[in-house]
Design an enzyme around this catalytic site. Sequence first.
Site, mmCIF file in Angstrom:
data_model
loop_
_atom_site.group_PDB
_atom_site.id
_atom_site.type_symbol
_atom_site.label_atom_id
_atom_site.label_comp_id
_atom_site.label_asym_id
_atom_site.label_seq_id
_atom_site.Cartn_x
_atom_site.Cartn_y
_atom_site.Cartn_z
ATOM 1 N N GLU A 91 -6.279 -8.805 -1.054
ATOM 2 C CA GLU A 91 -5.704 -8.838 0.286
ATOM 3 C C GLU A 91 -6.801 -8.686 1.333
ATOM 4 O OE1 GLU A 91 -1.517 -7.431 1.312
ATOM 5 O OE2 GLU A 91 -2.737 -5.835 2.191
ATOM 6 N N GLY A 116 -2.516 -0.627 5.344
ATOM 7 C CA GLY A 116 -1.635 -0.286 4.233
ATOM 8 C C GLY A 116 -2.358 -0.035 2.930
ATOM 9 N N ARG A 117 -3.337 -0.890 2.601
ATOM 10 C CA ARG A 117 -4.027 -0.744 1.321
ATOM 11 C C ARG A 117 -5.056 0.381 1.339
ATOM 12 N NH1 ARG A 117 -4.927 -5.337 3.937
ATOM 13 N NH2 ARG A 117 -7.027 -6.058 4.514
ATOM 14 N N SER A 154 7.366 3.616 5.416
ATOM 15 C CA SER A 154 7.241 2.397 6.213
ATOM 16 C C SER A 154 6.753 2.793 7.599
ATOM 17 C CB SER A 154 8.587 1.666 6.324
ATOM 18 O OG SER A 154 8.499 0.610 7.254
ATOM 19 N N LYS A 155 5.582 2.321 7.966
ATOM 20 C CA LYS A 155 5.001 2.707 9.251
ATOM 21 C C LYS A 155 5.966 2.388 10.395
ATOM 22 C CE LYS A 155 0.643 1.669 9.955
ATOM 23 N NZ LYS A 155 -0.580 0.929 10.319
ATOM 24 N N THR A 156 6.532 1.191 10.386
ATOM 25 C CA THR A 156 7.419 0.762 11.475
ATOM 26 C C THR A 156 8.882 1.113 11.223
ATOM 27 O OG1 THR A 156 7.756 -1.403 10.440
ATOM 28 C CG2 THR A 156 5.903 -1.186 11.976
ATOM 29 N N PHE A 157 9.189 1.461 10.000
ATOM 30 C CA PHE A 157 10.558 1.707 9.548
ATOM 31 C C PHE A 157 11.434 0.469 9.753
ATOM 32 C CE2 PHE A 157 14.068 4.574 8.373
ATOM 33 C CZ PHE A 157 13.389 5.415 7.510
ATOM 34 N N THR A 158 10.799 -0.697 9.696
ATOM 35 C CA THR A 158 11.529 -1.965 9.801
ATOM 36 C C THR A 158 11.179 -2.915 8.661
ATOM 37 O OG1 THR A 158 9.793 -2.873 11.231
ATOM 38 C CG2 THR A 158 11.677 -1.832 12.328
ATOM 39 N N LYS A 199 7.167 -14.271 4.244
ATOM 40 C CA LYS A 199 8.157 -13.309 4.725
ATOM 41 C C LYS A 199 8.977 -13.899 5.863
ATOM 42 C CE LYS A 199 6.399 -9.112 5.328
ATOM 43 N NZ LYS A 199 5.365 -8.078 5.619
ATOM 44 N N HIS A 232 -7.291 -6.385 -27.522
ATOM 45 C CA HIS A 232 -6.481 -7.162 -28.453
ATOM 46 C C HIS A 232 -5.633 -8.214 -27.729
ATOM 47 C CE1 HIS A 232 -7.423 -4.623 -31.982
ATOM 48 N NE2 HIS A 232 -7.584 -3.696 -31.061
ATOM 49 N N GLU A 285 12.070 -5.074 2.867
ATOM 50 C CA GLU A 285 12.319 -4.636 1.491
ATOM 51 C C GLU A 285 12.551 -3.129 1.425
ATOM 52 O OE1 GLU A 285 9.283 -8.079 1.281
ATOM 53 O OE2 GLU A 285 9.657 -6.324 2.546
ATOM 54 N N GLY A 309 0.796 -1.220 0.000
ATOM 55 C CA GLY A 309 0.000 0.000 0.000
ATOM 56 C C GLY A 309 0.826 1.265 0.000
ATOM 57 N N SER A 310 2.057 1.183 0.484
ATOM 58 C CA SER A 310 2.938 2.356 0.494
ATOM 59 C C SER A 310 3.504 2.653 -0.886
ATOM 60 C CB SER A 310 4.107 2.125 1.474
ATOM 61 O OG SER A 310 3.619 1.950 2.782
ATOM 62 N N GLN A 365 -4.749 -5.393 -4.858
ATOM 63 C CA GLN A 365 -4.428 -5.464 -3.439
ATOM 64 C C GLN A 365 -5.654 -5.180 -2.589
ATOM 65 O OE1 GLN A 365 -2.125 -2.412 -1.502
ATOM 66 N NE2 GLN A 365 -1.299 -3.844 -0.013
#
Length: 553
Positions: A363, A277-278, A215-219, A516, A394, A222, A164-165, A359
């Site tokens: 999701e 996120g979405r 990143s909400k958690t910054f962790t 993950k 097409h 990816e 979602g980010s 998503q």
Amino acid sequence: MPGFSQANELPAWKELMEHHEKIGRSIVLKTEFEKDPKRFDKYSRIFKNDVDGSETIFDFSKNFLTDDTLPLLVKLAKEANIEELRDDMFKGEKINFTEQRAVYHTALRNVKNEPMQVDGKSVVEETNAVLEHMKEFSEQVRSGSWKGYSGKAIDTIINIGIGGSDLGPVMVTEALKAYGKAGMKLHFVSNIDGTHIAEALKESNPETTLFLIASKTFTTAETCTNANTAKKWFLGHAKEDSHIAKHFVALSTNAKEVEKFGIDTKNMFGFSDWVGGRYSVWSAIGLSVALYIGFENFHQFLAGAQAMDHHFRTAPLEQNIPVIGGLLSVWYSDFFGAQTHLVAPFDQYMHRFPAYLQQLSMESNGKAITRSGDYVKYTTGAILFGEPATNAQHSFFQLLHQGTKLIPTDFIMAAESHNPVENNLHQKMLASNFFAQAEALMIGKSPETVKAENTKADLVPHKVFLGNRPTTSILAQKITPATLGALITYYEHLTFTEGAVWNINSFDQWGVELGKALAKGIQKELDEAGTTDKHDSSTSGLINAFKKKAGLS
């Protein structure tokens, strides 16, 4: 959660089963139109957007609906407590019960400052503070008053996020490209494949590039890996760590990790845990949108979404546009056996819209456990796909017209183009295809018609189109920020309606976690010398082959 039944145990579900037995194989859309010349008026709904005064037509008339169908579907929605669940969502109740969270993305677009609270505490002030911060920052960057480390203005934005980010901001900035700042370049990096970040950096100047780390958690593994690669590239040119503050901002709530990365916490844009996120493009995650199209247009985007929220909250169910869309999805999935749903925008700017909806839909409703913890006894979550027309005509439209699968389809079109080239010739050709595809899918082409065209006898079966394929046509005036906001929100509440009927939690996503978690362990094995036998023979064999081919063993 008590008080919620399996959908197929509801009285209306059983009535719909009987109704389907009666009309399922006999309803012929072409005949329904012949019987009722006012069918379009009966089954179309008009959404009037009070933000820009535009009207969007949602034409449900080419769907498998009779005078009995819609009332039964509405009865199903009521028995599934959709109104209660909807009202609880707008009250800030923790309807995402598996994570004990409110589902309150609607509060992010509360531009009219209506009272909204979670756990008895107003969220209006905090949300407005973030919006004000976004306004101030985006205006500084767009005006050129925000300077990079060498004194040059910013002309390139690189948004680093995933899920979602990434999907929301990239879709909206593409869909609203006509409103974008001239000369501003945008890159969205999500894939951990090094090619994604490498290509973005290749086209960027460190002196004039601004990185948004989402990143909400910054962790998030990816996102953090890509962010660190970007930081290393930047410092290779800028040299001094102090310059990071001028070129990196964080869309996050983890001040400790943000500061550790080197970002000034003054340049941190937060959002609450009740933002999934979405559903986050309305939040600080939409900063790239505000930077690109300007805050006033971003505000219009939010306002258009709130207008659809108001319709969803107040319109009677039989007139409620997202509710009708969601009920039709249930009708096709569970009574006609449809497994897929196509969304085809007749608008090149909206080429990422189907990917965004994938998503949102899959999701949210790719679940098999009810809110009471039981395995569902019916089909949930359609496979959503799509591409912009007319190119899609097409490629996979062949399957729609003459394949064996029932694929309910949404066609989206705006009457006004942002690029009326050649005296609007292109737009008229586009529109003719928009109308023709829905009509062709409905009426088909009979053997008699094919024969009348002097077709060779052995080719007749190959040129017959069965028709009777359901479509929903959405015709807007123009894809403005307000119109796009309302359209996204239509699909959000459609998805909500599906989940409410299916009695599933549309707001968690445990299914993305297992892969993950396993990946973390496998990554450690890739760092170790030698081969592995810790997995099944296929997985171990592939890991060992990769290590050998990559020179890691």
